[in-house]
Design a protein around this motif. Sequence first.
Motif, PDB file in Angstrom:
ATOM      1  N   MET A  41      10.567  12.659   6.048  1.00 18.97           N
ATOM      2  CA  MET A  41       9.822  10.840   5.625  1.00 18.97           C
ATOM      3  C   MET A  41       8.827  10.968   4.807  1.00 18.97           C
ATOM      4  O   MET A  41       7.877  11.923   4.784  1.00 18.97           O
ATOM      5  CB  MET A  41       9.111  10.553   6.807  1.00 18.97           C
ATOM      6  CG  MET A  41       9.836  10.447   7.954  1.00 18.97           C
ATOM      7  SD  MET A  41      11.485   8.797   7.806  1.00 18.97           S
ATOM      8  CE  MET A  41      10.760   7.172   7.379  1.00 18.97           C
ATOM      9  N   PHE A  42       8.154  10.401   3.562  1.00 21.29           N
ATOM     10  CA  PHE A  42       7.114   9.652   2.978  1.00 21.29           C
ATOM     11  C   PHE A  42       5.927   9.922   4.023  1.00 21.29           C
ATOM     12  O   PHE A  42       4.853   9.625   3.616  1.00 21.29           O
ATOM     13  CB  PHE A  42       7.473   8.436   2.321  1.00 21.29           C
ATOM     14  CG  PHE A  42       6.012   8.401   1.638  1.00 21.29           C
ATOM     15  CD1 PHE A  42       5.517  10.240   0.233  1.00 21.29           C
ATOM     16  CD2 PHE A  42       5.640   7.365   0.810  1.00 21.29           C
ATOM     17  CE1 PHE A  42       4.274   9.779  -0.455  1.00 21.29           C
ATOM     18  CE2 PHE A  42       4.241   7.724   0.721  1.00 21.29           C
ATOM     19  CZ  PHE A  42       3.933   7.999  -0.492  1.00 21.29           C
ATOM     20  N   ILE A  43       6.644   8.324   4.552  1.00 21.24           N
ATOM     21  CA  ILE A  43       5.564   7.700   6.244  1.00 21.24           C
ATOM     22  C   ILE A  43       6.871   7.576   7.260  1.00 21.24           C
ATOM     23  O   ILE A  43       7.335   7.099   6.947  1.00 21.24           O
ATOM     24  CB  ILE A  43       4.762   6.304   5.432  1.00 21.24           C
ATOM     25  CG1 ILE A  43       4.415   5.630   7.105  1.00 21.24           C
ATOM     26  CG2 ILE A  43       5.702   5.877   5.208  1.00 21.24           C
ATOM     27  CD1 ILE A  43       2.971   4.531   6.378  1.00 21.24           C
ATOM     28  N   GLY A  44       5.951   8.068   8.360  1.00 31.66           N
ATOM     29  CA  GLY A  44       7.444   7.787   8.980  1.00 31.66           C
ATOM     30  C   GLY A  44       6.692   6.456  10.115  1.00 31.66           C
ATOM     31  O   GLY A  44       8.110   5.789  10.092  1.00 31.66           O
ATOM     32  N   GLY A  45       6.025   6.217  10.234  1.00 30.75           N
ATOM     33  CA  GLY A  45       5.753   4.131  10.955  1.00 30.75           C
ATOM     34  C   GLY A  45       5.883   4.816  12.789  1.00 30.75           C
ATOM     35  O   GLY A  45       4.963   5.783  13.452  1.00 30.75           O
ATOM     36  N   THR A  46       6.307   3.613  12.856  1.00 28.82           N
ATOM     37  CA  THR A  46       5.972   3.798  14.545  1.00 28.82           C
ATOM     38  C   THR A  46       7.000   2.930  15.444  1.00 28.82           C
ATOM     39  O   THR A  46       8.185   1.870  14.773  1.00 28.82           O
ATOM     40  CB  THR A  46       4.961   2.628  15.020  1.00 28.82           C
ATOM     41  OG1 THR A  46       3.254   3.403  14.030  1.00 28.82           O
ATOM     42  CG2 THR A  46       4.486   3.225  16.279  1.00 28.82           C
ATOM     43  N   ASN A  47       7.662   3.534  16.401  1.00 30.77           N
ATOM     44  CA  ASN A  47       8.558   3.123  17.209  1.00 30.77           C
ATOM     45  C   ASN A  47       8.143   1.804  18.571  1.00 30.77           C
ATOM     46  O   ASN A  47       8.500   2.343  19.251  1.00 30.77           O
ATOM     47  CB  ASN A  47       9.504   4.486  18.187  1.00 30.77           C
ATOM     48  CG  ASN A  47      10.040   5.650  17.162  1.00 30.77           C
ATOM     49  OD1 ASN A  47      10.089   5.210  16.091  1.00 30.77           O
ATOM     50  ND2 ASN A  47       9.331   6.634  17.562  1.00 30.77           N
ATOM     51  N   CYS A  81      -0.168   5.734  10.704  1.00 36.57           N
ATOM     52  CA  CYS A  81      -1.147   4.823   9.675  1.00 36.57           C
ATOM     53  C   CYS A  81      -1.380   4.405   8.284  1.00 36.57           C
ATOM     54  O   CYS A  81      -2.217   3.820   8.045  1.00 36.57           O
ATOM     55  CB  CYS A  81      -2.365   4.790  10.359  1.00 36.57           C
ATOM     56  SG  CYS A  81      -3.768   6.283  10.117  1.00 36.57           S
ATOM     57  N   GLY A  82      -0.604   5.104   7.153  1.00 39.04           N
ATOM     58  CA  GLY A  82      -1.064   5.341   6.218  1.00 39.04           C
ATOM     59  C   GLY A  82      -1.817   6.052   5.189  1.00 39.04           C
ATOM     60  O   GLY A  82      -1.923   5.980   4.137  1.00 39.04           O
ATOM     61  N   ASP A 109       1.032  -1.406   0.135  1.00 43.99           N
ATOM     62  CA  ASP A 109      -0.385  -0.173   0.162  1.00 43.99           C
ATOM     63  C   ASP A 109       0.888   1.269  -0.343  1.00 43.99           C
ATOM     64  O   ASP A 109       0.568   2.045  -1.060  1.00 43.99           O
ATOM     65  CB  ASP A 109      -0.866   0.119   1.139  1.00 43.99           C
ATOM     66  CG  ASP A 109      -1.526   1.340   1.384  1.00 43.99           C
ATOM     67  OD1 ASP A 109      -2.639   1.541  -0.027  1.00 43.99           O
ATOM     68  OD2 ASP A 109      -1.820   1.809   2.453  1.00 43.99           O
ATOM     69  N   ILE A 110       1.945   1.311   1.010  1.00 44.08           N
ATOM     70  CA  ILE A 110       2.824   2.198   0.966  1.00 44.08           C
ATOM     71  C   ILE A 110       3.023   2.475  -0.377  1.00 44.08           C
ATOM     72  O   ILE A 110       3.736   4.190  -0.549  1.00 44.08           O
ATOM     73  CB  ILE A 110       3.850   2.335   1.900  1.00 44.08           C
ATOM     74  CG1 ILE A 110       3.415   2.506   3.427  1.00 44.08           C
ATOM     75  CG2 ILE A 110       4.794   3.251   1.794  1.00 44.08           C
ATOM     76  CD1 ILE A 110       4.469   2.299   4.718  1.00 44.08           C
TER      77      ILE A 110
END
Length: 577
Positions: free
Chosen positions: A272-278, A307-308, A36-37
């Motif tokens: 970032m394009f998507i940072g995401g989660t630590n 969450c995208g 999806d990303i």
Amino acid sequence: MTFSIEKNQFCVDGKPIKLISGAVHYFRNLPDTWDDIFRKLRAVGCNCVETYCAWNMHEPRPGEFDFSDRLDIVRFVKKAQKAGLMVIVRPGPYICAEWDFGGLPWWIQCEDDMEIRCMNPTYIRYFDRYLDVLLGKLRPLLCTNGGPIIMMQCENEYGYYGDDREYLAHLRDGYRRRGIDVPLFTSDGGSASAFADGTVEGCLPTLNFGSRVKENFAEHDCRFPDVPKMCMEMWDGWFDAWGDEAHHTTDAKTYAGVVRDMLRKGSMNMYMFIGGTNFGFTAGANHDKKFTPDVTSYDYDALLSECGDTTEKYFAVRDVITEITGHTPPDVPANRPKKAFGTVKLSQAAALLPQLNALSKPIHSEVPRAMEEYGIGYGYIAYRTRLSRDYHEASLSFESLGDRANVFVNDRLIGKVYVNDETLSVNVTAQAGDILTVLVENMGRTNFGPKMMRKKGLPGRVLLGGKIHFSWEVTPLPMTDLTALRYGDASAKTPAFFRGTFSVDTPADTFLRTDNFTKGFAVLNGFNLGRFWEIGPQKALYVPASLLKKGENELVIFESDGLKGEPEVTFVDQPSL
């Protein structure tokens, strides 16, 4: 596909190309979201994806390597190629990235002669071993071998850190010796000092910044007039630390304007394009005058949310890329569904201190030492001692603390100490035979600057009543296996684990609010979602759909400081950053 640098241009198959890339960290995003990303990356107009590699995740213990699940970088790269994207890889070994210890493994701190990011022989030996394994996996994926990887980075922002140019040359030569025959690069700020110490012959010098393209390239243009111009980290937002007043954001139109200026100048990688989660205990920290640990979310106000989901910034940038390139990108995919699963009561509890031995074996220690010296790198650690005499308002002081301590006498909380406190001490009143416990939380290692080697737990002298207190039982608490806990009703005293179950018909992305809790972490079906803390700014933890199961799910919340209401949480369909 061939990729090359011809004077001041990047070329693919001999034709000039403008690299339009976005940063996606595979280790911050679960594998079922990668496709999806990548589709959304193509739909914004990008032709490339960039990622760091996290050494501390791939080698959690010396010589033990993990490339499974979300650490499967080979799968990540192959999926990117299938999506029609070129790939830029930044193996480190140091990556910064607001990631614990800048991606370096905690266990290298256990070496007495260790000095990181230089020609220290022990450091060199360890990261050479890691690169042997990592680059052995990536070499078949180079564009020279039919894969999508077009460039690799040597080190990261070294011009901000040190001046060991022999070290940079060793990295460069090591890549070549291992068969990495694609262009190499460095990335730094645009100052003369950064270029003097952070660049090395044979590596393309690129820049990191978030605005003022012309100004930031001024020194670069003078020093390197005949190379391609690329911003390797064009910051579109910023990270959040616990205690910040609000989630950091940047204006969408302003950033789109920076994109326009950069694409007129050359190539870019949006960070970032998507940072995401630590997830878990992976968030890093900064430590200048004060220690500032990062929150669990790495949303970064990026083009895609944590969450995208696409954002206003995504579409503003998409319009600019279309304008500059003259190409209409593919249609934008729909966002993944979100769902509110409602309130979950955590009806069972297990107090921590009475069950320390169920979680880990205590280790006798004459004096408290750093967490790393007891063989763990993350989580908590409990230091316990039986007092041999009475004490009245005696000072319990810590020479060094990493990072936050709750102090108990016979399981009764008597004080809290945080590394940023002016005085690292608490007064103790107790009788002979009482048990004194110091529960220390590691809140994340520094990922940038000269204080990176600071250890966790109690690495310095501990004084009680002005004297060294001897004879402690130390229990490492990595919190990776909670199955031995014995639960009763929810009346347990904190620190404690609270457990509940809930049913799901159709898994979907959701967000966990812990408003009735103060500080701790959450574990869903055995997966550590990350830390929470009432001081914010983050108020809800992201829960990817793939972590939920159809049917019954188990949630465990660890609370270190005390409940603010009934032991219950709420799953909602909106983030709260």
